[in-house]
Design a protein around this motif. Structure first.
Motif, PDB file in Angstrom:
ATOM      1  N   UNK A  60       0.827  -1.210   0.000  1.00  0.00           N
ATOM      2  CA  UNK A  60       0.000   0.000   0.000  1.00  0.00           C
ATOM      3  C   UNK A  60       0.863   1.263   0.000  1.00  0.00           C
ATOM      4  N   UNK A  61       1.944   1.249   0.765  1.00  0.00           N
ATOM      5  CA  UNK A  61       2.855   2.397   0.776  1.00  0.00           C
ATOM      6  C   UNK A  61       3.477   2.616  -0.604  1.00  0.00           C
ATOM      7  N   UNK A  62       3.942   1.543  -1.205  1.00  0.00           N
ATOM      8  CA  UNK A  62       4.548   1.643  -2.539  1.00  0.00           C
ATOM      9  C   UNK A  62       3.540   2.200  -3.543  1.00  0.00           C
ATOM     10  N   UNK A  63       2.277   1.784  -3.443  1.00  0.00           N
ATOM     11  CA  UNK A  63       1.240   2.296  -4.338  1.00  0.00           C
ATOM     12  C   UNK A  63       1.010   3.782  -4.139  1.00  0.00           C
ATOM     13  N   UNK A  64       1.350   4.280  -2.959  1.00  0.00           N
ATOM     14  CA  UNK A  64       1.197   5.707  -2.651  1.00  0.00           C
ATOM     15  C   UNK A  64       2.488   6.497  -2.858  1.00  0.00           C
ATOM     16  N   UNK A  65       3.438   5.920  -3.591  1.00  0.00           N
ATOM     17  CA  UNK A  65       4.652   6.651  -3.953  1.00  0.00           C
ATOM     18  C   UNK A  65       5.738   6.647  -2.905  1.00  0.00           C
ATOM     19  N   UNK A  66       5.637   5.774  -1.913  1.00  0.00           N
ATOM     20  CA  UNK A  66       6.610   5.715  -0.820  1.00  0.00           C
ATOM     21  C   UNK A  66       7.417   4.425  -0.952  1.00  0.00           C
ATOM     22  N   UNK A  67       8.717   4.547  -1.058  1.00  0.00           N
ATOM     23  CA  UNK A  67       9.597   3.387  -1.188  1.00  0.00           C
ATOM     24  C   UNK A  67       9.683   2.650   0.143  1.00  0.00           C
ATOM     25  N   UNK A  68       9.686   1.336   0.088  1.00  0.00           N
ATOM     26  CA  UNK A  68       9.780   0.527   1.306  1.00  0.00           C
ATOM     27  C   UNK A  68      10.950  -0.435   1.197  1.00  0.00           C
ATOM     28  N   UNK A  69      11.751  -0.485   2.265  1.00  0.00           N
ATOM     29  CA  UNK A  69      12.856  -1.437   2.384  1.00  0.00           C
ATOM     30  C   UNK A  69      12.643  -2.197   3.687  1.00  0.00           C
ATOM     31  N   UNK A  70      12.866  -3.467   3.677  1.00  0.00           N
ATOM     32  CA  UNK A  70      12.649  -4.310   4.861  1.00  0.00           C
ATOM     33  C   UNK A  70      13.985  -4.612   5.527  1.00  0.00           C
ATOM     34  N   UNK A  71      14.036  -4.445   6.844  1.00  0.00           N
ATOM     35  CA  UNK A  71      15.234  -4.751   7.627  1.00  0.00           C
ATOM     36  C   UNK A  71      14.892  -5.799   8.668  1.00  0.00           C
ATOM     37  N   UNK A  72      15.786  -6.735   8.870  1.00  0.00           N
ATOM     38  CA  UNK A  72      15.519  -7.831   9.807  1.00  0.00           C
ATOM     39  C   UNK A  72      15.611  -7.379  11.255  1.00  0.00           C
ATOM     40  N   UNK A  73      16.497  -6.419  11.530  1.00  0.00           N
ATOM     41  CA  UNK A  73      16.723  -5.984  12.902  1.00  0.00           C
ATOM     42  C   UNK A  73      17.355  -4.595  12.900  1.00  0.00           C
ATOM     43  N   UNK A  74      17.665  -4.095  14.087  1.00  0.00           N
ATOM     44  CA  UNK A  74      18.201  -2.737  14.207  1.00  0.00           C
ATOM     45  C   UNK A  74      19.530  -2.581  13.479  1.00  0.00           C
ATOM     46  N   UNK A  75      20.396  -3.581  13.568  1.00  0.00           N
ATOM     47  CA  UNK A  75      21.684  -3.500  12.890  1.00  0.00           C
ATOM     48  C   UNK A  75      21.541  -3.449  11.385  1.00  0.00           C
TER      49      UNK A  75
END
Length: 230
Positions: free
Chosen positions: A46-61
């Protein structure tokens, strides 16, 4: 959501020397529950459809590595007061590595009365703005609350690029639930933190809702698969 203060305290200094918010109780709250993978994926789409890039991170590091890879060396970088940026070590790296031009330490050395206009200009339109939000809806909206509103202008339009590091426990169903999360969960914790750190109360004085971004690549959300911040 910080009110005006006259000395900067790090999160560690504040929590080592003052009364701490009830973080153990907070982590058991329904607004701190980690979502399943399907919910995260649905929100990211949904974010990507609204023009916002999303990257997934497994943890804080992992999130720290991703963010620092996204920030060009020598860039003018600003960040609001953010538990998430402190917990990941991103704020410390931006301020102290020597690879960037950090605004935050600079403005805390300036006089807030005689240099107010310069502070406003510096904080409103950095090359890169780092921060977080208090809720992300499954329909692809970002919601951030603030006492002063100082970080909201660069989020909305002022910054060249915005990178938001968000623990996925902040995902909610819709805008109504986002506002409830702020009022019922975020504000009590942030108010306790602000009083401990600065001796003042916070407030939900200004709320920014980003439903869509029209400039490709301007806003990136780094979703982190662990509970970070409030």
């Amino acid at each position: 959501m910080r009110t005006q203060v006259y000395r900067y305290f790090s999160r560690k200094e504040a929590l080592d020397t003052q009364e701490k918010p009830d973080l153990e109780r907070a982590l058991s709250h329904r607004f701190a529950v980690m979502p399943d993978d399907d919910r995260v994926a649905r929100t990211a789409t949904a974010l990507e459809a609204n023009g916002i890039t999303v990257v997934r991170a497994a943890n804080a590091g992992d999130a720290k590595r991703i963010v620092l890879d996204l920030v060009p060396a020598g860039a003018q970088v600003h960040n609001g007061a953010s538990q998430t940026l402190e917990e990941t070590g991103i704020a410390d790296e931006i301020h102290n590595s020597g690879r960037y031009e950090p605004i935050h330490p600079r403005i805390w050395s300036m006089d807030r009365e005689t240099q107010a206009d310069e502070i406003r200009r510096l904080t409103s339109s950095p090359d890169v703005m780092l921060g977080s939000v208090h809720a992300v809806t499954e329909t692809g909206s970002l919601v951030a609350a603030s006492a002063s509103g100082s970080q909201l202008a660069p989020y909305a339009a002022g910054a060249g690029k915005v990178i938001l590091v968000v623990g996925t426990q902040k995902i909610v169903s819709d805008l109504d639930e986002a506002l409830r999360r702020i009022d019922e969960y975020v504000f009590p914790l942030e108010d306790a933190r602000a009083e401990a750190a600065y001796g003042v109360h916070s407030g939900v004085n200004k709320v920014l809702i980003i439903n869509r971004e029209y400039i490709p690549g301007r806003i990136t959300v780094v979703f982190v698969d662990e509970a970070l911040g409030f």
